[in-house]
Write a protein that holds these residues in place. Structure first.
Motif, short mmCIF file in Angstrom:
data_model
loop_
_atom_site.label_atom_id
_atom_site.label_comp_id
_atom_site.label_asym_id
_atom_site.label_seq_id
_atom_site.Cartn_x
_atom_site.Cartn_y
_atom_site.Cartn_z
N GLN A 12 0.78 -1.31 0.00
CA GLN A 12 0.13 0.15 0.01
C GLN A 12 0.76 1.25 0.07
N GLU A 13 0.28 2.35 -0.42
CA GLU A 13 1.06 3.77 -0.53
C GLU A 13 1.20 4.30 0.54
N LEU A 14 0.49 4.12 1.58
CA LEU A 14 0.71 5.08 2.79
C LEU A 14 1.24 4.41 4.01
N ASN A 15 2.20 5.20 4.78
CA ASN A 15 2.42 4.78 6.10
C ASN A 15 2.00 5.75 7.12
N CYS A 16 0.77 5.66 7.41
CA CYS A 16 -0.05 6.85 8.24
C CYS A 16 -0.22 6.33 9.61
N SER A 17 0.08 7.40 10.45
CA SER A 17 -0.45 7.17 11.85
C SER A 17 -1.65 7.99 11.90
N VAL A 18 -2.90 7.38 12.65
CA VAL A 18 -3.98 8.13 12.78
C VAL A 18 -4.28 7.97 14.11
N VAL A 19 -4.44 9.34 14.63
CA VAL A 19 -5.02 9.61 15.96
C VAL A 19 -6.53 10.16 15.93
N VAL A 20 -7.07 9.63 17.14
CA VAL A 20 -8.67 10.06 17.40
C VAL A 20 -8.55 10.62 18.74
N ASN A 21 -8.55 12.13 18.94
CA ASN A 21 -8.37 12.70 20.22
C ASN A 21 -9.84 13.41 20.64
N ALA A 22 -10.51 12.68 21.67
CA ALA A 22 -11.82 13.23 22.05
C ALA A 22 -11.70 13.91 23.36
N GLN A 23 -10.57 14.47 23.65
CA GLN A 23 -10.55 15.39 25.17
C GLN A 23 -11.43 16.41 25.34
N LEU A 24 -11.72 17.03 24.22
CA LEU A 24 -12.54 18.00 24.13
C LEU A 24 -14.07 17.80 24.59
N THR A 25 -14.43 16.58 24.40
CA THR A 25 -15.85 16.10 24.65
C THR A 25 -15.92 15.81 25.87
N GLY A 26 -14.82 15.65 26.77
CA GLY A 26 -14.99 15.38 28.00
C GLY A 26 -15.06 13.94 28.24
N ASN A 27 -15.26 12.81 27.63
CA ASN A 27 -15.71 11.57 27.62
C ASN A 27 -14.42 10.85 26.60
N GLU A 28 -13.22 11.02 26.54
CA GLU A 28 -12.29 10.58 25.66
C GLU A 28 -12.02 9.19 25.89
N ASN A 29 -12.60 8.49 27.17
CA ASN A 29 -12.25 7.06 27.34
C ASN A 29 -13.43 6.13 26.75
N VAL A 30 -14.43 6.81 26.21
CA VAL A 30 -15.42 6.18 25.64
C VAL A 30 -14.87 5.14 24.38
N GLN A 31 -15.33 3.83 24.56
CA GLN A 31 -14.85 2.84 23.60
C GLN A 31 -14.92 3.05 22.31
N VAL A 32 -15.93 3.88 21.75
CA VAL A 32 -16.12 4.31 20.34
C VAL A 32 -15.14 4.78 19.73
N PHE A 33 -14.30 5.59 20.41
CA PHE A 33 -13.17 6.57 19.96
C PHE A 33 -11.86 5.61 19.69
N THR A 34 -11.77 4.78 20.55
CA THR A 34 -10.66 3.95 20.42
C THR A 34 -11.09 2.82 19.08
N THR A 35 -12.19 2.34 18.95
CA THR A 35 -12.67 1.67 17.87
C THR A 35 -12.35 2.28 16.50
N LEU A 36 -12.87 3.57 16.57
CA LEU A 36 -12.89 4.51 15.66
C LEU A 36 -11.40 4.68 14.88
N GLU A 37 -10.53 4.88 15.89
CA GLU A 37 -8.94 5.19 15.68
C GLU A 37 -8.43 3.71 14.91
N ARG A 38 -8.80 2.62 15.42
CA ARG A 38 -8.25 1.33 14.97
C ARG A 38 -8.83 1.16 13.58
#
Length: 295
Positions: free
Chosen positions: A19-45
């Motif tokens: 594949q063409e890309l070596n991309c690091s993807v980060v989902v940062n949810a700190q501004l929501t006040g609920n950054e530990n919600v599992q959906v954000f980890t799943t979305l990042e993966r």
């Protein structure tokens, strides 16, 4: 023996079509006040797998040729399956004969609203709208590919920019922000419209000369390479005369300003008075950096 050869052939094909890309993807949810919600980890993966595993072109990329990039999704609001976010994208490509990566794209996409259900399938369709999430990511991936190609050959990114334009066209049906002319002055629409406009043809010439004839020669002829880079930047003056304060110019200097300041503050000395004067006129938002050029 035949089975062993067959396995080697499979491995060879797989390696040649990396594949063409070596991309690091980060989902940062700190501004929501609920950054530990599992959906954000799943979305990042899922986003990491989607960006790095999708075959975006028909060309062969060796592992060492994959484009290094980062995508940071900053979630500001979410309600059930609706998310509001910004997307910061950066990419770079290696400079010939060195371990240095020169930045090629730096864009903060603030119009990034999307719907997402945890574990939903991510499918990219080059000719058909799937979701705003997929469209925004795919658009920027083709921007990364196009700008990278433009730094290696003159107008080498045409096919990728045309695909980004196709994505923009079919995504307008979604009515999400960033895809249409009236959505603002710093949008995906303005970016690809400018890149493909004959009015801005000097911009892509500068991308090529700056990188291929300048940066890639720094290892062998640093003084001459710096002169080429300076001459490349000076060409942007005519573009600025035609379209003062263009968004495309802002994207260029958001990407390259730190590097330009560093290039002309060390190594063999070249004349920089005209360069600094031009930089101050066409990129005043980075004036403090131009003042820090030491020569």
């Amino acid at each position: 023996m035949h089975k062993y050869i067959y396995i080697l052939l499979i491995l060879a094909v797989t390696t040649s079509w990396s594949q063409e890309l070596n991309c690091s993807v980060v989902v940062n949810a700190q501004l929501t006040g609920n950054e530990n919600v599992q959906v954000f980890t799943t979305l990042e993966r899922q986003l990491t797998e989607f960006v790095n595993s999708t075959q975006w072109t028909k060309k062969s990329f060796k592992n060492q040729e994959r484009i290094d990039c980062t995508m940071v999704v900053t979630i500001t609001e979410y309600d059930s399956d609706r998310f509001q976010a910004s997307l910061q994208i950066q990419s770079s490509r290696p400079v010939f004969g060195s371990s240095y990566g020169t930045p090629t794209y730096n864009f903060n996409d603030k119009d990034f609203g999307f719907q997402y259900l945890e574990f939903q399938n991510f499918v990219y369709n080059p000719t058909q709208f799937e979701s705003n999430l997929i469209s925004v990511l795919s658009f920027h991936i083709y921007m990364i590919l196009g700008l990278d190609a433009d730094t290696f050959s003159l107008n080498g990114g045409d096919e990728y920019f045309e695909q980004a334009q196709t994505i923009l066209n079919y995504s307008q049906q979604n009515n999400a922000k960033g895809w249409k002319l009236g959505d603002g002055r710093q949008t995906r629409f303005i970016l690809i419209d400018n890149l493909l406009s004959p009015t801005f043809e000097e911009y892509r010439e500068v991308l090529y000369s700056y990188h291929r004839e300048g940066m890639d020669q720094m290892n062998t002829s640093p003084k001459e390479a710096k002169q080429v880079i300076a001459e490349s930047i000076l060409k942007l003056q005519s573009l600025n005369n035609k379209r003062p304060n263009s968004f495309l110019m802002r994207v260029f200097f958001d990407t390259k300003s730190d590097e330009i300041q560093q290039i002309f503050s060390g190594g063999p000395s070249v004349k920089v008075s005209d360069l600094i004067s031009t930089l101050t006129k066409i990129a005043p938002m980075h004036a403090s950096k131009w003042r820090d050029i030491n020569f």
